[in-house]
Design an enzyme around this catalytic site. Structure first.
Site, short mmCIF file in Angstrom:
data_model
loop_
_atom_site.label_atom_id
_atom_site.label_comp_id
_atom_site.label_asym_id
_atom_site.label_seq_id
_atom_site.Cartn_x
_atom_site.Cartn_y
_atom_site.Cartn_z
N TYR A 14 0.42 -4.42 11.77
CA TYR A 14 0.28 -3.01 11.36
C TYR A 14 0.97 -2.06 12.33
O TYR A 14 1.71 -1.17 11.94
CB TYR A 14 -1.21 -2.66 11.19
CG TYR A 14 -1.72 -3.12 9.85
CD1 TYR A 14 -1.76 -4.48 9.54
CD2 TYR A 14 -2.11 -2.23 8.86
CE1 TYR A 14 -2.19 -4.92 8.30
CE2 TYR A 14 -2.53 -2.68 7.61
CZ TYR A 14 -2.57 -4.02 7.34
OH TYR A 14 -2.98 -4.45 6.12
N HIS A 28 0.83 -1.21 0.00
CA HIS A 28 0.00 0.00 0.00
C HIS A 28 0.86 1.26 0.00
O HIS A 28 0.53 2.26 0.65
CB HIS A 28 -0.97 0.02 1.20
CG HIS A 28 -1.96 -1.10 1.17
ND1 HIS A 28 -3.16 -1.02 0.49
CD2 HIS A 28 -1.94 -2.33 1.72
CE1 HIS A 28 -3.82 -2.15 0.63
NE2 HIS A 28 -3.10 -2.97 1.36
N ASN A 53 -10.22 -3.02 2.37
CA ASN A 53 -9.92 -2.99 0.94
C ASN A 53 -11.21 -2.71 0.17
O ASN A 53 -12.29 -2.63 0.76
CB ASN A 53 -9.37 -4.35 0.48
CG ASN A 53 -7.88 -4.53 0.79
OD1 ASN A 53 -7.14 -3.56 0.85
ND2 ASN A 53 -7.46 -5.75 0.96
#
Ligand code: NDP
Length: 503
Positions: A340, A57, A130
């Protein structure tokens, strides 16, 4: 041009600079002196301008706005931000491609990231989703392998369709997501014209302690619009930043973008016997089983003032769930909950949550302290817990932990429990047969054939045929035809008989 006098240039220490154009030299043609600290610091800072690029990303854009509740949800969740019709919570969304690096064209075939941060009055809630309701894999242990296969080859630094099909055909659970990716939804016209999905199964808990499994859907109010393969390729050549530009320009022109937020809500007890394993990220819950309930709207109406500060330094984490919202035993989600936060610690720094774009709008009373670039300090607050000095105390009643029980919890490396209708190809087949129009089916076939003929070996094409015949016999036959391998489908088509259907 503004008539006002501009401010005086300064060093980063606020000291007025004496020139924007001339270095300090010994005479007009003389050497530059090292004690020109303004020049030296300018170069030093420039050399350090980039933070590490996101591994996935990397290329994106974003905007601010708000989330507004439109339905009474108190029977399902005690989350404060969902607690009242009309309640608004400030929001920031970052859209992105997945595999491409910074500078990569926006319109290439790829899933799109749709990462939402809500600055709620109980801390930040992140939905790191997404534009697809499912994913390529169902266990976090395969994630880095999957991403490597979509990125670049070790020897040449080139991307490789052969490598992508190698991974996909050896990972049949990818078929549902690859079907969506190869449809024209793999090339959205703009970020504004695509849906967003939390994709995973999450949970909600109400004030009586009742739990529900939930899925988040964000439906574009602008309507779905996609590029065809050739339109996407033409736009990649014409304007590599087309999606970033479209979002920025449309908001700058006063055109807000909006999504309807809809939920699928499953009673907690249903999960055990549901016909699909409800925690498997490669599956959806068909709408006929769990209809979508409209709960709110997401509006994006304000551009960032500074791209780096707000878009590049934004850090989202699926671990950010506020009381009343929670996780599920989805094994991809469990991995992402670790991953993350960890990548932001590496990419931005230990105190990335103190940056304005990431900082919650509620006071932080944490026992974490110090580290590089600490900006907010806890003053004289005690530095350990428990303490008898009046430091913060956790409240089990407010915390976000979900009480789920684990049956047969012996340590091991397991596949998911198979539910009655679980297989890798059934839902992909249903999408092809029952949802797509004739035109969408044709586009799917032609997109697959184009992708599987660019640098893909004859041997790999046989595996590609087998894969698509397993999704649907007709699809396999049409892909074979399009690849000029029509005689080769018989063996592959036979395998398709094993593909189930989900009506
Ligand atoms: P429904 O007929 O109720 O819904 C079909 C859904 O598919 C709609 O949400 C539609 O989106 C979406 N869709 C249409 N074309 C595509 C495409 N090319 N790629 C991805 N999604 C598309 O069907 P079911 O709920 O019974 O599910 C049938 C199949 O639909 C599933 O196997 C799955 O592949 C797909 N699907 C299901 C979703 C779900 O959460 N149940 C979500 C998305 C897809 P739109 O809103 O634009 O009409």
């Amino acid at each position: 041009m503004s008539a006002e006098k501009p401010p005086i240039t300064t060093t980063d220490s606020g000291i007025p600079a004496s020139s924007d154009e001339f270095s300090l030299t010994a005479g007009p043609g003389g050497p530059t002196v090292l004690h020109d600290h303004y020049l030296v610091q300018k170069m030093q800072h420039f050399n350090r301008e980039r933070v590490p690029e996101r591994v996935v990303h990397a290329k994106g854009g974003g905007a601010h706005g708000f989330f507004e509740v439109t339905a009474d949800l108190t029977q399902y969740t005690k989350a404060s931000f969902l607690g009242q019709v009309g309640k608004r919570t400030p929001a920031f969304v970052r859209f992105s491609t997945v595999a491409g690096e910074q500078g990569h064209p926006d319109t290439v075939r790829d899933p799109r990231g749709f990462a939402l941060k809500l600055y709620t009055d109980e801390g930040n809630f992140d939905l790191v989703g997404n534009n697809t309701p499912v994913f390529f894999i169902r266990d976090a242990s395969k994630f880095s392998d999957f991403i490597h296969s979509q990125k670049r080859m070790p020897e040449s630094g080139l991307r490789s369709n052969e490598m992508q099909w190698d991974f996909w055909t050896l990972s049949p659970e990818s078929a549902h997501q690859v079907t969506i990716l190869m449809s024209d939804r793999g090339t959205p016209r703009t970020w504004r014209h695509m849906h967003g999905f939390g994709s995973h199964t999450f949970s909600w808990i109400n004030s009586d302690g009742r739990c529900f499994w939930v899925k988040y859907h964000l439906k574009t109010v602008q309507g779905i619009e996609c590029f065809s393969e050739s339109e996407a390729a033409a736009m990649a050549a014409e304007d590599a930043d087309f999606h970033r530009r479209d979002l920025y320009d449309s908001i700058a022109a006063g055109e807000a973008a909006e999504w309807r937020v809809e939920m699928q809500i499953m009673p907690f007890e249903d999960a055990a016997d549901y016909r699909f394993n409800p925690f498997d990220l490669t599956k959806v819950w068909p709408h006929s089983d769990y209809p979508q309930i409209e709960v709110g709207r997401l509006v994006l109406d304000r551009n960032p003032e500074n791209f780096f500060a707000e878009v590049e330094q934004a850090g989202f984490s699926p671990a950010n769930l506020v009381p009343g919202t929670g996780l599920s035993p989805d094994k991809m989600l469990m991995g992402r909950v670790f991953s993350y936060h960890d990548t932001h610690l590496h990419r931005i720094g230990a105190n990335y949550e103190q940056l304005p774009i990431n900082s919650p709008k509620v006071p932080v009373h944490s026992y974490n302290q110090d580290a590089a670039m600490a900006y907010h300090h806890s003053g004289t607050q005690p530095v350990y817990a428990p303490n008898s000095r009046g430091g913060p105390q956790a409240d089990p009643a407010r915390g976000a932990d979900l009480p789920w029980s684990v049956a047969g919890g012996e340590l091991g490396r397991y596949a998911y429990d198979k539910h009655a209708e679980d297989d890798d190809f059934g839902q992909a087949g249903a999408l092809y047969r029952d949802v797509m129009t004739d035109g969408e089916r044709q586009a799917l076939v032609s997109n697959i054939a184009s992708h599987a003929s660019a640098g893909v070996s004859a041997e790999m094409q046989q595996r590609v045929l087998h894969y698509w015949s397993s999704v649907d016999a007709d699809l396999g036959a049409r892909v074979a035809q399009a690849l000029g391998l029509a005689g080769a489908t018989n063996g592959a088509a036979a395998t398709a008989a094993t593909a189930g259907t989900v009506a």
